[in-house]
Design an enzyme around this catalytic site. Structure first.
Site, PDB file in Angstrom:
ATOM      1  N   TYR A 248      -5.583 -18.304  -1.541  1.00  0.00           N
ATOM      2  CA  TYR A 248      -5.288 -19.135  -2.875  1.00  0.00           C
ATOM      3  C   TYR A 248      -4.063 -19.731  -3.042  1.00  0.00           C
ATOM      4  O   TYR A 248      -3.841 -20.619  -3.970  1.00  0.00           O
ATOM      5  CB  TYR A 248      -5.726 -18.292  -4.122  1.00  0.00           C
ATOM      6  CG  TYR A 248      -7.068 -17.654  -4.184  1.00  0.00           C
ATOM      7  CD1 TYR A 248      -7.881 -18.532  -3.952  1.00  0.00           C
ATOM      8  CD2 TYR A 248      -7.135 -16.286  -4.108  1.00  0.00           C
ATOM      9  CE1 TYR A 248      -9.444 -17.853  -3.889  1.00  0.00           C
ATOM     10  CE2 TYR A 248      -8.322 -15.744  -4.110  1.00  0.00           C
ATOM     11  CZ  TYR A 248      -9.419 -16.652  -3.864  1.00  0.00           C
ATOM     12  OH  TYR A 248     -10.653 -16.089  -3.703  1.00  0.00           O
TER      13      TYR A 248
ATOM     14  N   CYS B  18     -15.246  -4.469   4.345  1.00  0.00           N
ATOM     15  CA  CYS B  18     -16.275  -4.832   5.592  1.00  0.00           C
ATOM     16  C   CYS B  18     -16.422  -6.264   5.829  1.00  0.00           C
ATOM     17  O   CYS B  18     -16.990  -6.763   6.733  1.00  0.00           O
ATOM     18  CB  CYS B  18     -17.562  -4.434   5.043  1.00  0.00           C
ATOM     19  SG  CYS B  18     -18.250  -4.962   3.633  1.00  0.00           S
TER      20      CYS B  18
END
Length: 342
Positions: free
Chosen positions: A195, A223
Site C-alpha cells: 500500500y 498461507c
C-alpha cells in the site's frame, strides 16, 4: 474540510452549510513513493475556477487551498510549483469576494535514515517568501512520514528455512537459493509494501563472519503466496531462530496491520535514553482538552466526547431483524444486548 468536486459542495450545503472549506488542487511530483493525485485534487486551471464559482453561488465559506505532491516525494522542486499555483487560486478567489487565509502544503517529506528535509525546506521557505509574504496567511503542513518513518525498527525471527537448488542459466551449475520464513508479513507490518510501495531492506541482527552471501527471499508467516516480503536479496546463510532487522518501519505499517490467519500484530517496545524516559514517563496521555475543536454542530459531536456526556440514541430492545433464510423465506431474528453498552 477539503473538497475537489461539485458533489461535495452540494452535500456540504445541505448537511453542514456553516463549514469552512478548503479547495484541494492537484500538483503531483514526477517521482513519489505513493502518488495521491490520481485519487484526490482538482485541476487548478480547468476545474478550480468552476468549483469556486459554484461555492460562491451556494454561499459556502471557502477559506483556503490545500495540495499534496505525493507521499515520499523525490522531486523537491514541485513544492515551488504547487505553492505558486496556490497563489494563483488565492488571487482568483479574491475576484469572487473570498478572502483566503489558509494554505495547506501537505506532506511528502523524507524521514528515512540518511535523508534530509533541508532541500525541500529551502525550496518551500523561499516560495512562501515569494508568493505568500503576508504574515496573516496561516500555513500548515502534514509531515507524518517525516516524524515517524525512522522512529520504528522491526525485528523478525526466522522460524523456517527452505533451500532450493536453482540452475544458473549462464553457467549451468546449480546454486542454492534460500527461502526464509519470518513471523511478520504483508498482512502485518509489511503491508507498507503493498500500500505504500516501500522498499524493504533486511539486515541480520548479528554480524556473520565470512563474506559468502546467497541469493535469498523472505516470506511472511501466512498461507498466502502473496505474503512475500522480499523477492531477491543477498544474505549470509541464516539459521533457525536468527533475527532479521528492518529499519524505517514507522510509516504505514502497524496502523494498517491485521491479524490475518491468526498471527498477532507485533508488540512495540520502547528503547529510550534514561534521561528521555524520565521526561516522558509521567506525561499524561492526550485528551480532548488538548485540542481546539471550534464550533462544531451538535449532530456531528454526538457520541464523540471522551467524557461520555453524549450518547447515541439506541432503538428499543429487543430488535427484530428480517433475515432471508433457505428458499428465500423470511425469518425473524431477535437481537438483544447483554450488559451495559459503552
Amino acid at each position: 474540510m477539503t473538497f475537489d468536486n461539485e458533489v461535495e459542495l452540494h452535500k456540504v450545503k445541505e448537511i453542514f452549510p456553516e463549514a469552512r472549506m478548503v479547495i484541494r488542487i492537484r500538483c503531483d511530483a514526477a517521482v513519489a513513493q505513493c502518488p495521491l493525485g490520481m485519487k484526490f485534487g482538482c485541476n487548478p486551471h480547468t476545474e478550480a475556477p468552476h468549483l469556486l464559482n459554484v461555492a460562491r453561488a451556494l454561499g459556502i465559506n471557502v477559506v483556503g487551498v490545500s495540495f499534496h505532491v505525493g507521499s515520499g516525494c523525490k522531486e523537491p522542486a514541485v513544492f515551488r510549483k504547487a505553492i505558486f499555483t496556490a497563489r494563483q487560486i488565492f488571487d482568483y478567489a479574491a475576484t469572487l469576494g473570498y478572502n483566503f487565509n489558509l494554505l495547506d502544503i501537505g506532506g511528502g517529506y523524507p524521514g528515512d535514515h540518511g535523508t534530509s528535509i533541508d532541500k525541500i525546506a529551502e525550496i518551500v521557505n523561499l516560495a512562501l517568501d515569494d508568493f505568500f509574504p503576508d504574515p496573516m496567511i496561516n500555513v500548515i503542513a502534514e509531515p507524518g512520514r517525516f516524524y515517524v518513518s525512522s522512529a520504528y525498527t522491526l525485528a523478525c525471527s526466522i522460524h523456517s528455512i527452505r533451500a532450493v537448488n536453482v540452475e544458473d542459466p549462464v553457467t549451468g551449475h546449480n546454486t542454492v537459493n534460500y527461502m526464509y520464513y519470518i513471523n511478520d508479513g504483508v498482512y502485518g507490518s509489511f503491508n507498507c509494501i503493498l500500500y505504500d510501495h516501500q522498499h524493504i531492506v533486511a539486515q541480520p541482527l548479528k554480524k556473520h563472519t565470512g563474506n559468502k552471501f546467497y541469493p535469498s527471499s523472505i516470506w511472511g508467516p501466512t498461507c498466502d503466496a502473496l505474503d512475500q516480503v522480499i523477492d531477491k536479496t543477498l544474505l549470509p546463510e541464516m539459521k533457525l531462530g536468527d533475527w532479521l532487522v528492518f529499519e524505517n518501519m514507522g510509516a504505514y505499517t502497524l496502523p494498517v496491520a491485521s491479524p490475518f490467519n491468526g498471527f498477532p500484530i507485533p508488540k512495540v517496545h520502547v528503547v529510550a535514553d534514561e534521561n528521555i524516559w524520565m521526561l516522558l514517563k509521567d506525561i499524561f496521555p492526550l485528551s480532548e482538552s488538548h485540542f481546539v475543536i471550534g464550533n462544531t454542530p451538535a449532530n456531528l459531536r454526538l457520541g464523540l466526547d471522551i467524557d461520555g456526556t453524549d450518547t447515541w440514541s439506541l432503538p428499543a430492545l429487543p430488535i427484530t431483524i428480517p433475515v432471508c433464510g433457505n428458499g428465500g423465506l423470511i425469518e425473524e431474528h431477535v437481537l438483544e444486548f447483554v450488559g451495559p453498552i459503552e
